[in-house]
Design a protein around this motif. Structure first.
Motif, PDB file in Angstrom:
ATOM      1  N   ARG A 161       0.818  -1.211   0.000  1.00 61.67           N
ATOM      2  CA  ARG A 161       0.000   0.000   0.000  1.00 61.67           C
ATOM      3  C   ARG A 161       0.851   1.259   0.000  1.00 61.67           C
ATOM      4  O   ARG A 161       0.693   2.134  -0.853  1.00 61.67           O
ATOM      5  CB  ARG A 161      -0.946   0.018   1.195  1.00 61.67           C
ATOM      6  N   ARG A 162       1.752   1.385   0.940  1.00 59.06           N
ATOM      7  CA  ARG A 162       2.588   2.585   1.047  1.00 59.06           C
ATOM      8  C   ARG A 162       3.469   2.756  -0.199  1.00 59.06           C
ATOM      9  O   ARG A 162       3.622   3.859  -0.709  1.00 59.06           O
ATOM     10  CB  ARG A 162       3.453   2.536   2.302  1.00 59.06           C
ATOM     11  N   PHE A 163       4.043   1.673  -0.685  1.00 53.09           N
ATOM     12  CA  PHE A 163       4.875   1.726  -1.878  1.00 53.09           C
ATOM     13  C   PHE A 163       4.070   2.265  -3.056  1.00 53.09           C
ATOM     14  O   PHE A 163       4.533   3.123  -3.806  1.00 53.09           O
ATOM     15  CB  PHE A 163       5.437   0.338  -2.188  1.00 53.09           C
ATOM     16  N   ARG A 164       2.836   1.768  -3.212  1.00 51.87           N
ATOM     17  CA  ARG A 164       1.991   2.232  -4.312  1.00 51.87           C
ATOM     18  C   ARG A 164       1.611   3.694  -4.140  1.00 51.87           C
ATOM     19  O   ARG A 164       1.459   4.423  -5.121  1.00 51.87           O
ATOM     20  CB  ARG A 164       0.730   1.380  -4.434  1.00 51.87           C
ATOM     21  N   GLU A 165       1.474   4.136  -2.895  1.00 54.72           N
ATOM     22  CA  GLU A 165       1.114   5.538  -2.638  1.00 54.72           C
ATOM     23  C   GLU A 165       2.213   6.503  -3.063  1.00 54.72           C
ATOM     24  O   GLU A 165       1.938   7.606  -3.502  1.00 54.72           O
ATOM     25  CB  GLU A 165       0.804   5.753  -1.148  1.00 54.72           C
ATOM     26  N   VAL A 166       3.468   6.109  -2.924  1.00 52.00           N
ATOM     27  CA  VAL A 166       4.581   7.031  -3.210  1.00 52.00           C
ATOM     28  C   VAL A 166       5.248   6.790  -4.567  1.00 52.00           C
ATOM     29  O   VAL A 166       6.176   7.506  -4.927  1.00 52.00           O
ATOM     30  CB  VAL A 166       5.646   7.010  -2.085  1.00 52.00           C
ATOM     31  N   THR A 167       4.789   5.776  -5.297  1.00 47.90           N
ATOM     32  CA  THR A 167       5.340   5.515  -6.631  1.00 47.90           C
ATOM     33  C   THR A 167       4.187   5.340  -7.617  1.00 47.90           C
ATOM     34  O   THR A 167       3.022   5.366  -7.236  1.00 47.90           O
ATOM     35  CB  THR A 167       6.194   4.226  -6.665  1.00 47.90           C
TER      36      THR A 167
END
Length: 72
Positions: free
Chosen positions: A41-47
């Motif tokens: 989730r966090r990875f997808r939010e920032v990339t």
């Protein structure tokens, strides 16, 4: 495990019993036995990353076939 087995044309894969793994020692065993649950989730939010295959079954099948289309 079922998706991976299916992708290589097997009904099931050989699984090393936990007791055997625990008898061994070292960093590799610790990594094998440790939970690897993560969230993207966090990875997808920032990339801008998005999956390139629809599901794990399709992904393992492409890998087993040696497909060059993964990640494109």
């Amino acid at each position: 495990m079922a998706a991976l087995a299916q992708s290589v044309g097997k009904r099931r894969l050989f699984r090393i019993p936990n007791g055997v793994i625990k008898m061994l020692s070292g960093v590799a065993v610790d990594l094998i036995m440790r939970s690897q649950r993560v969230s993207n989730r966090r990875f997808r939010e920032v990339t801008s990353w998005r999956p390139t295959v629809p599901n794990v079954q399709k992904g393992w099948t492409l890998i087993a076939q040696g497909s060059n289309n993964i990640g494109r």
